[in-house]
Scaffold this motif. Sequence first.
Motif, PDB file in Angstrom:
ATOM      1  N   GLU A  13     -18.040  84.825 -60.873  1.00  0.00           N
ATOM      2  CA  GLU A  13     -16.597  84.709 -60.660  1.00  0.00           C
ATOM      3  C   GLU A  13     -15.928  86.037 -60.275  1.00  0.00           C
ATOM      4  OE1 GLU A  13     -14.569  82.839 -63.920  1.00  0.00           O
ATOM      5  OE2 GLU A  13     -12.649  82.910 -62.886  1.00  0.00           O
ATOM      6  N   LYS A  14     -16.137  87.062 -61.100  1.00  0.00           N
ATOM      7  CA  LYS A  14     -15.445  88.347 -60.844  1.00  0.00           C
ATOM      8  C   LYS A  14     -15.834  88.912 -59.483  1.00  0.00           C
ATOM      9  CE  LYS A  14     -13.939  90.113 -65.222  1.00  0.00           C
ATOM     10  NZ  LYS A  14     -14.756  90.035 -66.459  1.00  0.00           N
ATOM     11  N   LYS A  15     -17.143  88.822 -59.183  1.00  0.00           N
ATOM     12  CA  LYS A  15     -17.623  89.363 -57.907  1.00  0.00           C
ATOM     13  C   LYS A  15     -16.978  88.609 -56.736  1.00  0.00           C
ATOM     14  CE  LYS A  15     -21.877  90.749 -55.589  1.00  0.00           C
ATOM     15  NZ  LYS A  15     -23.335  90.661 -55.592  1.00  0.00           N
ATOM     16  N   VAL A  16     -16.833  87.298 -56.893  1.00  0.00           N
ATOM     17  CA  VAL A  16     -16.205  86.508 -55.833  1.00  0.00           C
ATOM     18  C   VAL A  16     -14.796  87.033 -55.562  1.00  0.00           C
ATOM     19  CG1 VAL A  16     -15.273  84.217 -55.234  1.00  0.00           C
ATOM     20  CG2 VAL A  16     -17.541  84.397 -56.251  1.00  0.00           C
ATOM     21  N   TYR A  17     -13.996  87.219 -56.633  1.00  0.00           N
ATOM     22  CA  TYR A  17     -12.612  87.676 -56.452  1.00  0.00           C
ATOM     23  C   TYR A  17     -12.570  89.077 -55.839  1.00  0.00           C
ATOM     24  CZ  TYR A  17     -11.711  83.761 -59.630  1.00  0.00           C
ATOM     25  OH  TYR A  17     -11.677  82.522 -60.208  1.00  0.00           O
ATOM     26  N   LEU A  65     -13.184  78.251 -56.730  1.00  0.00           N
ATOM     27  CA  LEU A  65     -12.670  78.049 -55.368  1.00  0.00           C
ATOM     28  C   LEU A  65     -11.151  77.828 -55.364  1.00  0.00           C
ATOM     29  CD1 LEU A  65     -13.578  78.064 -52.455  1.00  0.00           C
ATOM     30  CD2 LEU A  65     -13.946  75.622 -52.577  1.00  0.00           C
ATOM     31  N   LYS A  66     -10.654  77.162 -56.417  1.00  0.00           N
ATOM     32  CA  LYS A  66      -9.193  76.939 -56.487  1.00  0.00           C
ATOM     33  C   LYS A  66      -8.457  78.271 -56.613  1.00  0.00           C
ATOM     34  CE  LYS A  66      -9.251  72.346 -58.466  1.00  0.00           C
ATOM     35  NZ  LYS A  66      -9.188  71.668 -59.766  1.00  0.00           N
ATOM     36  N   GLN A  67      -9.021  79.185 -57.427  1.00  0.00           N
ATOM     37  CA  GLN A  67      -8.398  80.516 -57.569  1.00  0.00           C
ATOM     38  C   GLN A  67      -8.453  81.267 -56.232  1.00  0.00           C
ATOM     39  OE1 GLN A  67      -6.636  81.379 -60.169  1.00  0.00           O
ATOM     40  NE2 GLN A  67      -7.249  79.420 -61.071  1.00  0.00           N
ATOM     41  N   VAL A  68      -9.583  81.115 -55.551  1.00  0.00           N
ATOM     42  CA  VAL A  68      -9.736  81.765 -54.235  1.00  0.00           C
ATOM     43  C   VAL A  68      -8.647  81.246 -53.289  1.00  0.00           C
ATOM     44  CG1 VAL A  68     -11.212  81.853 -52.175  1.00  0.00           C
ATOM     45  CG2 VAL A  68     -12.211  82.226 -54.439  1.00  0.00           C
ATOM     46  N   MET A  69      -8.424  79.918 -53.329  1.00  0.00           N
ATOM     47  CA  MET A  69      -7.439  79.333 -52.424  1.00  0.00           C
ATOM     48  C   MET A  69      -6.022  79.824 -52.743  1.00  0.00           C
ATOM     49  SD  MET A  69      -9.179  77.977 -50.224  1.00  0.00           S
ATOM     50  CE  MET A  69      -7.685  77.697 -49.281  1.00  0.00           C
ATOM     51  N   LYS A  70      -5.773  80.146 -54.039  1.00  0.00           N
ATOM     52  CA  LYS A  70      -4.450  80.696 -54.387  1.00  0.00           C
ATOM     53  C   LYS A  70      -4.232  82.020 -53.671  1.00  0.00           C
ATOM     54  CE  LYS A  70      -3.512  78.682 -58.880  1.00  0.00           C
ATOM     55  NZ  LYS A  70      -3.706  78.892 -60.300  1.00  0.00           N
ATOM     56  N   LYS A  71      -5.314  82.787 -53.536  1.00  0.00           N
ATOM     57  CA  LYS A  71      -5.211  84.075 -52.843  1.00  0.00           C
ATOM     58  C   LYS A  71      -5.052  83.863 -51.330  1.00  0.00           C
ATOM     59  CE  LYS A  71      -8.233  86.714 -56.026  1.00  0.00           C
ATOM     60  NZ  LYS A  71      -7.509  87.954 -56.381  1.00  0.00           N
ATOM     61  N   LEU A  72      -5.751  82.829 -50.807  1.00  0.00           N
ATOM     62  CA  LEU A  72      -5.768  82.646 -49.346  1.00  0.00           C
ATOM     63  C   LEU A  72      -4.579  81.838 -48.808  1.00  0.00           C
ATOM     64  CD1 LEU A  72      -9.563  82.005 -48.682  1.00  0.00           C
ATOM     65  CD2 LEU A  72      -8.293  84.124 -48.366  1.00  0.00           C
ATOM     66  N   ASP A  73      -4.019  80.967 -49.656  1.00  0.00           N
ATOM     67  CA  ASP A  73      -2.943  80.073 -49.196  1.00  0.00           C
ATOM     68  C   ASP A  73      -1.804  80.784 -48.458  1.00  0.00           C
ATOM     69  OD1 ASP A  73      -3.705  77.521 -49.460  1.00  0.00           O
ATOM     70  OD2 ASP A  73      -2.770  77.158 -51.404  1.00  0.00           O
ATOM     71  N   PRO A  74      -1.267  81.887 -49.029  1.00  0.00           N
ATOM     72  CA  PRO A  74      -0.156  82.544 -48.320  1.00  0.00           C
ATOM     73  C   PRO A  74      -0.568  83.047 -46.939  1.00  0.00           C
ATOM     74  CG  PRO A  74      -0.496  83.512 -50.508  1.00  0.00           C
ATOM     75  CD  PRO A  74      -1.597  82.538 -50.303  1.00  0.00           C
ATOM     76  N   LEU A  75      -1.830  83.441 -46.796  1.00  0.00           N
ATOM     77  CA  LEU A  75      -2.295  83.933 -45.489  1.00  0.00           C
ATOM     78  C   LEU A  75      -2.477  82.773 -44.523  1.00  0.00           C
ATOM     79  CD1 LEU A  75      -5.042  86.397 -46.801  1.00  0.00           C
ATOM     80  CD2 LEU A  75      -2.759  86.967 -46.025  1.00  0.00           C
TER      81      LEU A  75
END
Length: 208
Positions: A13-17, A65-75
Motif C-alpha cells: 500500500e505505502k509503496k503504491v501511494y 485502488l480507491k485511494q489511488v483514484m482519490k488522488k487521480l480524480d482531480p487530474l
Amino acid sequence: MGDLAQALANLEEKKVYQLIDQKITEGANPLDIIQECNDGMVRVGELFSEQKYFISQLIYSAEILKQVMKKLDPLLSGIQADSAGGGKIIIGTVKGDIHDIGKNIVITLLKGSGFDVIDLGVDVPTEKFVESVKESGAKVLGLSALLNFTYPVMKEVVDAINAAGLRDKVKIIIGGTPINEQVREYAGADYYAKDAVAGVNICKEIYA
Ligand code: B12
C-alpha cells in the motif's frame, strides 16, 4: 510489469501511494497511471484465480485502488475539458455485479468532457435501466460488468430495451475487463469499449 503495477499486485500500500505521488509530481499522464494500476489489478485477479490470494486480498486491492483514484480524480476531471462533449448518458453495473471502480473512472472522464451522467450504481435491476432510458431520453446507455456470469444479464438489458420499443432511441455501450467483441455480439449491444477513454470517444461520436 511496471514498478507501480508490481507494488499493487504485491499489495504494498505505502509503496503504491509513494509511486503515485512521484508519478504525479513528474507530470505523468493520469490515464497511463490508471493503465498501470489496471495491469496490477489484473495480476491480483490472477493470483486470486490461482488461490494464492483470497477474498480479503481482493477487497484490500480495491481499497488501495480507491485511494489511488482519490488522488487521480482531480487530474482526470480536467483532462478532456478542452474537447467538450455534451448530452445525457446513463451508466450502471448490471444486476449481480458490484464492481464499480472502472465504471466510476468512466463517469469522471465523461463529466470532465461535459456530459450529464446519470449513475444508477451497482447491481442495477434490468427494469431500472429501461425506466431510466424512458424517463431521461438519454441517447447512450453504458453497462459495466466484470463477471462472466453477468454476460447474460447484459443481454437481458438489451432485450428489455428492445421489448420496451426503445432500441432505436438509445445506443448501448458495454465495458469491463473481461468484455470483448464476442460478448458485445452475444449481448446485442452497439459498442464495446476496451477502456474508459474509448468509451468517452464513442459517446462523443454519438452526440456529435
Ligand atoms: C477489485 C476486484 C473486486 C472488488 C470490487 C470492488 C469494487 N468496488 O469495484 C471485490 C472484492 C468486491 C470483488 C468481488 C468479487 N470478484 Co472481483 N475483482 C476485482 C479485480 C481484482 C479488479 C477489478 C478492478 O477494479 N479493476 C480496475 C478497473 C479500473 O478496471 P475495469 O473495471 O476493467 O474498468 C476499466 C475498463 O474495463 C472500462 N470499463 C469498465 N466498465 C465500463 C463500462 C463502460 C460503459 C465503459 C465505456 C467502459 C468500462 O473502463 C475502466 C477504465 O479504463 C478483478 C481482476 C480483473 N482482472 O479485473 C477481479 C475479478 C473481476 N473478480 C472476480 C470475482 C470472481 C469476484 C467474486 C465473484 C469473488 C467472490 N468469490 O466473491 C466477487 C463478486 C462480487 C459481485 N457480485 O460483483 C473475477 C471475475 C472472473 C470472471 N471473469 O467472471 C476477477 C476477474 C478476478 C479473477 N481473475 O478471478 N472483486
